[in-house]
Design a protein around this motif. Structure first.
Motif, PDB file in Angstrom:
ATOM      1  N   ILE A  27      -7.790  17.907   6.594  1.00 24.57           N
ATOM      2  CA  ILE A  27      -6.689  16.824   6.227  1.00 24.57           C
ATOM      3  C   ILE A  27      -5.990  16.317   6.333  1.00 24.57           C
ATOM      4  O   ILE A  27      -4.977  15.599   6.287  1.00 24.57           O
ATOM      5  CB  ILE A  27      -8.219  16.191   4.942  1.00 24.57           C
ATOM      6  CG1 ILE A  27      -9.997  16.486   6.106  1.00 24.57           C
ATOM      7  CG2 ILE A  27      -7.218  14.821   4.805  1.00 24.57           C
ATOM      8  CD1 ILE A  27     -10.416  16.771   4.752  1.00 24.57           C
ATOM      9  N   LEU A  28      -5.031  17.476   5.054  1.00 25.15           N
ATOM     10  CA  LEU A  28      -3.612  16.995   4.526  1.00 25.15           C
ATOM     11  C   LEU A  28      -2.450  17.122   5.765  1.00 25.15           C
ATOM     12  O   LEU A  28      -1.929  16.552   5.662  1.00 25.15           O
ATOM     13  CB  LEU A  28      -3.213  17.944   3.796  1.00 25.15           C
ATOM     14  CG  LEU A  28      -4.126  18.267   2.365  1.00 25.15           C
ATOM     15  CD1 LEU A  28      -3.467  19.638   1.345  1.00 25.15           C
ATOM     16  CD2 LEU A  28      -4.408  16.744   1.480  1.00 25.15           C
ATOM     17  N   ASP A  29      -2.803  18.166   6.477  1.00 20.31           N
ATOM     18  CA  ASP A  29      -1.766  18.672   8.137  1.00 20.31           C
ATOM     19  C   ASP A  29      -2.053  16.955   9.010  1.00 20.31           C
ATOM     20  O   ASP A  29      -1.301  16.537  10.132  1.00 20.31           O
ATOM     21  CB  ASP A  29      -2.074  19.715   8.770  1.00 20.31           C
ATOM     22  CG  ASP A  29      -0.905  20.061   9.439  1.00 20.31           C
ATOM     23  OD1 ASP A  29      -0.245  19.906   9.174  1.00 20.31           O
ATOM     24  OD2 ASP A  29      -1.311  19.989  10.872  1.00 20.31           O
ATOM     25  N   GLY A  64       2.488  19.645  10.168  1.00 19.84           N
ATOM     26  CA  GLY A  64       3.612  20.472   9.486  1.00 19.84           C
ATOM     27  C   GLY A  64       4.211  20.299   8.421  1.00 19.84           C
ATOM     28  O   GLY A  64       5.130  20.694   8.209  1.00 19.84           O
ATOM     29  N   ARG A  65       3.609  19.887   7.449  1.00 19.13           N
ATOM     30  CA  ARG A  65       4.265  19.390   6.464  1.00 19.13           C
ATOM     31  C   ARG A  65       3.776  19.807   5.032  1.00 19.13           C
ATOM     32  O   ARG A  65       4.327  19.268   3.740  1.00 19.13           O
ATOM     33  CB  ARG A  65       5.141  17.918   5.948  1.00 19.13           C
ATOM     34  CG  ARG A  65       5.810  17.163   7.335  1.00 19.13           C
ATOM     35  CD  ARG A  65       7.134  17.954   7.704  1.00 19.13           C
ATOM     36  NE  ARG A  65       7.373  18.378   6.819  1.00 19.13           N
ATOM     37  CZ  ARG A  65       9.341  18.861   6.325  1.00 19.13           C
ATOM     38  NH1 ARG A  65       8.845  19.791   7.584  1.00 19.13           N
ATOM     39  NH2 ARG A  65       9.654  19.073   5.230  1.00 19.13           N
ATOM     40  N   VAL A  66       2.450  20.904   5.163  1.00 16.35           N
ATOM     41  CA  VAL A  66       2.176  20.977   4.604  1.00 16.35           C
ATOM     42  C   VAL A  66       1.965  22.025   4.048  1.00 16.35           C
ATOM     43  O   VAL A  66       2.188  23.202   4.919  1.00 16.35           O
ATOM     44  CB  VAL A  66       0.036  21.034   4.974  1.00 16.35           C
ATOM     45  CG1 VAL A  66      -0.510  21.266   3.695  1.00 16.35           C
ATOM     46  CG2 VAL A  66       0.607  19.154   5.398  1.00 16.35           C
ATOM     47  N   TYR A 123      -0.556  22.114  -1.723  1.00 13.78           N
ATOM     48  CA  TYR A 123      -1.459  21.899  -1.986  1.00 13.78           C
ATOM     49  C   TYR A 123      -1.800  23.361  -3.325  1.00 13.78           C
ATOM     50  O   TYR A 123      -1.427  24.303  -2.209  1.00 13.78           O
ATOM     51  CB  TYR A 123      -2.956  21.585  -1.176  1.00 13.78           C
ATOM     52  CG  TYR A 123      -3.444  22.530  -0.244  1.00 13.78           C
ATOM     53  CD1 TYR A 123      -4.095  22.944  -0.346  1.00 13.78           C
ATOM     54  CD2 TYR A 123      -2.532  22.735   0.796  1.00 13.78           C
ATOM     55  CE1 TYR A 123      -4.460  24.084   0.464  1.00 13.78           C
ATOM     56  CE2 TYR A 123      -2.626  24.126   1.475  1.00 13.78           C
ATOM     57  CZ  TYR A 123      -3.512  24.774   1.268  1.00 13.78           C
ATOM     58  OH  TYR A 123      -4.175  25.234   2.311  1.00 13.78           O
ATOM     59  N   GLN A 124      -2.178  23.696  -4.015  1.00  9.92           N
ATOM     60  CA  GLN A 124      -3.194  24.268  -4.334  1.00  9.92           C
ATOM     61  C   GLN A 124      -4.096  24.559  -4.960  1.00  9.92           C
ATOM     62  O   GLN A 124      -4.847  23.004  -6.013  1.00  9.92           O
ATOM     63  CB  GLN A 124      -2.320  25.471  -5.203  1.00  9.92           C
ATOM     64  CG  GLN A 124      -1.738  24.720  -6.101  1.00  9.92           C
ATOM     65  CD  GLN A 124      -0.986  25.506  -7.413  1.00  9.92           C
ATOM     66  OE1 GLN A 124      -0.654  26.674  -7.302  1.00  9.92           O
ATOM     67  NE2 GLN A 124       0.456  24.377  -8.118  1.00  9.92           N
ATOM     68  N   GLU A 171      -0.122   7.840  -0.345  1.00 11.72           N
ATOM     69  CA  GLU A 171      -0.945   7.112  -0.226  1.00 11.72           C
ATOM     70  C   GLU A 171      -1.557   7.975   1.728  1.00 11.72           C
ATOM     71  O   GLU A 171      -2.252   7.504   1.623  1.00 11.72           O
ATOM     72  CB  GLU A 171      -0.064   6.086  -0.023  1.00 11.72           C
ATOM     73  CG  GLU A 171      -0.208   5.623  -1.340  1.00 11.72           C
ATOM     74  CD  GLU A 171      -1.393   4.801  -1.935  1.00 11.72           C
ATOM     75  OE1 GLU A 171      -1.629   5.003  -1.620  1.00 11.72           O
ATOM     76  OE2 GLU A 171      -1.232   5.417  -3.506  1.00 11.72           O
ATOM     77  N   LEU A 172      -0.533   8.431   2.288  1.00 13.20           N
ATOM     78  CA  LEU A 172      -0.749   8.898   3.550  1.00 13.20           C
ATOM     79  C   LEU A 172      -1.893  10.208   3.138  1.00 13.20           C
ATOM     80  O   LEU A 172      -2.999   9.646   4.299  1.00 13.20           O
ATOM     81  CB  LEU A 172       0.210   9.559   3.775  1.00 13.20           C
ATOM     82  CG  LEU A 172       0.808   8.731   4.908  1.00 13.20           C
ATOM     83  CD1 LEU A 172       1.971   9.055   5.744  1.00 13.20           C
ATOM     84  CD2 LEU A 172       0.074   7.428   6.155  1.00 13.20           C
ATOM     85  N   VAL A 173      -1.744  10.725   2.310  1.00 14.80           N
ATOM     86  CA  VAL A 173      -2.425  12.053   2.191  1.00 14.80           C
ATOM     87  C   VAL A 173      -4.171  11.400   2.040  1.00 14.80           C
ATOM     88  O   VAL A 173      -4.911  11.815   1.882  1.00 14.80           O
ATOM     89  CB  VAL A 173      -2.071  13.077   0.405  1.00 14.80           C
ATOM     90  CG1 VAL A 173      -2.800  13.864   0.258  1.00 14.80           C
ATOM     91  CG2 VAL A 173      -1.079  13.720   1.643  1.00 14.80           C
TER      92      VAL A 173
END
Length: 119
Positions: free
Chosen positions: A9-11, A16-18, A34-35, A73-75
């Motif tokens: 979801i994050l990617d 490529g920025r996660v 993220y963690q 906001e995109l996330v």
């Protein structure tokens, strides 16, 4: 939702920025970290219910506060489109003195029924 599901979801929001738990040295911003913060097992009178409540911290790093906010906001849009939809809370803006980067942070709560949550 497993960690692999969350990463996907994050990617999708920041391809490529996660990274987890930190960005590799020399990574150019913007990026998302993220963690897992806490994993709470659900127990019943019969023992472990094979269901974990997972608390995650997601941070958007960028050179400007506006860019960090826009990327978050995109996330959040990607998280809100997920099924099942996680809970997003405690959003805040921070400034990292050491890196001189702006940071936008949220806490996310998901549920994992695999019983195999790993960081």
């Amino acid at each position: 939702m497993t960690e692999a599901d969350l990463f996907a979801i994050l990617d999708s929001a920041m391809p490529g920025r996660v990274f987890t738990p930190i960005a590799p040295k020399g990574t150019v911003e913007p990026y998302v970290i993220y963690q897992d913060v806490t994993v709470l097992p659900t127990n019943t009178m019969c023992g472990y219910a094979w269901l974990d409540q997972c608390h995650w911290q997601i941070d958007s790093y960028a050179r400007t506060k506006g860019e960090a906010r826009a990327n978050m906001e995109l996330v959040k849009q990607a998280l809100h489109a997920a099924d099942p939809q996680p809970t997003v809370e405690n959003e805040q803006s921070l400034y990292e003195v050491e890196t001189r980067l702006c940071r936008r942070m949220v806490q996310v709560i998901t549920w994992d029924s695999t019983g195999k949550v790993t960081a």
